[in-house]
Design a protein around this motif. Structure first.
Motif, short mmCIF file in Angstrom:
data_model
loop_
_atom_site.label_atom_id
_atom_site.label_comp_id
_atom_site.label_asym_id
_atom_site.label_seq_id
_atom_site.Cartn_x
_atom_site.Cartn_y
_atom_site.Cartn_z
N ARG A 296 9.78 -20.66 7.59
CA ARG A 296 8.39 -20.63 7.11
C ARG A 296 7.94 -19.19 6.90
O ARG A 296 8.26 -18.30 7.69
N ARG B 137 12.75 -20.20 14.54
CA ARG B 137 12.59 -21.54 13.95
C ARG B 137 13.15 -21.59 12.52
O ARG B 137 12.90 -20.71 11.70
N ARG B 138 13.90 -22.64 12.22
CA ARG B 138 14.41 -22.90 10.87
C ARG B 138 14.19 -24.38 10.57
O ARG B 138 14.30 -25.22 11.46
N ASN B 139 13.89 -24.68 9.32
CA ASN B 139 13.57 -26.06 8.94
C ASN B 139 14.50 -26.55 7.84
O ASN B 139 14.86 -25.79 6.94
N CYS B 140 14.82 -27.86 7.91
CA CYS B 140 15.55 -28.47 6.80
C CYS B 140 14.53 -28.89 5.75
O CYS B 140 13.63 -29.68 6.05
N CYS C 98 21.65 -27.65 7.60
CA CYS C 98 21.19 -28.81 8.36
C CYS C 98 22.36 -29.71 8.75
O CYS C 98 23.20 -30.02 7.91
N GLN D 29 13.32 -32.38 7.09
CA GLN D 29 12.29 -31.76 7.94
C GLN D 29 12.75 -31.54 9.39
O GLN D 29 11.92 -31.23 10.24
N THR D 30 14.03 -31.71 9.68
CA THR D 30 14.49 -31.43 11.05
C THR D 30 14.23 -29.96 11.37
O THR D 30 14.40 -29.08 10.53
N ILE D 31 13.77 -29.73 12.61
CA ILE D 31 13.46 -28.36 13.03
C ILE D 31 14.57 -27.87 13.97
O ILE D 31 14.93 -28.55 14.93
N LEU E 296 19.02 -24.19 5.41
CA LEU E 296 17.77 -24.18 6.18
C LEU E 296 16.84 -23.09 5.65
O LEU E 296 17.29 -22.07 5.13
N THR F 32 7.41 -30.87 16.83
CA THR F 32 8.58 -31.53 17.42
C THR F 32 8.13 -32.70 18.28
O THR F 32 8.67 -33.81 18.21
N ASP G 37 1.46 -29.25 7.74
CA ASP G 37 2.36 -29.87 6.76
C ASP G 37 1.60 -30.25 5.49
O ASP G 37 2.09 -30.05 4.37
#
Ligand code: AMP
Length: 238
Positions: A181, A148-151, A171, A155-157, A178, A35, A53
């Motif tokens: 990981r 934590r969740r990711n788009c 998202c 890639q927005t966290i 979303l 972030t 990444d």
């Protein structure tokens, strides 16, 4: 707080003329390295190089490296130095990394730190790295990791506890579902923390002993932490 936020906003609008050179962001899993890297690259206009990444991209593409890394990452252990170094060497050769970059999640072992220091020392005109560690307490880290969740598109966290999307599970920007990981579970978190303490804590001591190290409090609003990182790097670069 307002002056720090202003500094970040100004940097964001204008970009900085002088590159800060290579910067390492260090911190335990969940400390917000990714972030924060995304925040400070807007200020300095230099790329973020995240080994996590890059490894996940290799896993997704099914490369030889990805096949080896997948199992290791799934256990929360570290991928062997030689493989990660080779991957970073290729990335550092790309033109956007000529003037500076934010290393996010690398080096994570003393071996990797020695490799990087040697590589930078071999460049007559290059700056050495400066390292900034983001400090967050254990319970907070656990909450950040499991929330934590990711788009997968932009890639927005997000974090379902402290920074949830407007619509649960999707998202705000892309509307994509979303994802979480595979290594963001409590069990794997514990192993990642063990690896951090055993292998990455000595990297902190290494840069501290060289006088090229600073710590910032990571339990604050995102913009304040970013301003703290910028101020720390300005101070270290003198
Ligand atoms: P991260 O996204 O930085 O939390 O990294 C996720 C996982 O990728 C780690 O738990 C390691 O398995 C692997 N990894 C990332 N960076 C490195 C590195 N510098 N050295 C070895 N393994 C790494």
């Amino acid at each position: 707080m307002s002056s720090s936020s202003t500094e970040v906003e100004q940097g964001r609008e204008s970009g900085r003329k002088t590159s800060p050179g290579p910067i390492l962001l260090l911190g335990a899993p969940g400390s917000g390295k990714g972030t924060q890297a995304k925040e400070v690259i807007k200020i300095w206009r230099i790329p973020q190089i995240s080994t996590g990444d890059l490894l996940r991209a290799n896993v997704a593409q099914g490369t030889q490296l990805g096949k080896v890394a997948k199992e290791i990452m799934g256990r929360g252990e570290l991928v062997p130095d030689s493989l990660v170094e080779e991957m970073v060497a290729v990335r550092l050769q790309q033109p956007d990394a000529a003037d500076g970059y934010i290393l996010d999640g690398f080096p994570r072992t003393l071996g990797q730190a020695g490799w990087l220091d040697g590589r930078l020392a071999a460049r007559p005109d290059g700056l050495p790295v400066v390292a900034v560690s983001i400090q967050v307490n254990y319970n907070q880290l656990l909450r950040r990791i499991t929330g934590r969740r990711n788009c997968p598109v932009c890639q927005t966290i997000y974090n379902i506890y402290v920074n949830p999307p407007k619509v649960d599970g999707f998202c705000d920007v892309e509307g994509a579902a979303l994802t979480q990981r595979a290594d963001d579970t409590e069990e794997v978190f514990k192993e990642r923390m063990r690896a951090y303490g055993a292998l990455t804590a000595p990297v902190v001591e290494h840069y501290r002993s060289l006088g090229r190290f600073a710590e910032v409090d990571g339990d604050r609003p995102i913009a304040e932490i970013a301003a703290g990182i910028v101020a720390a790097v300005d101070l270290l670069r003198g």
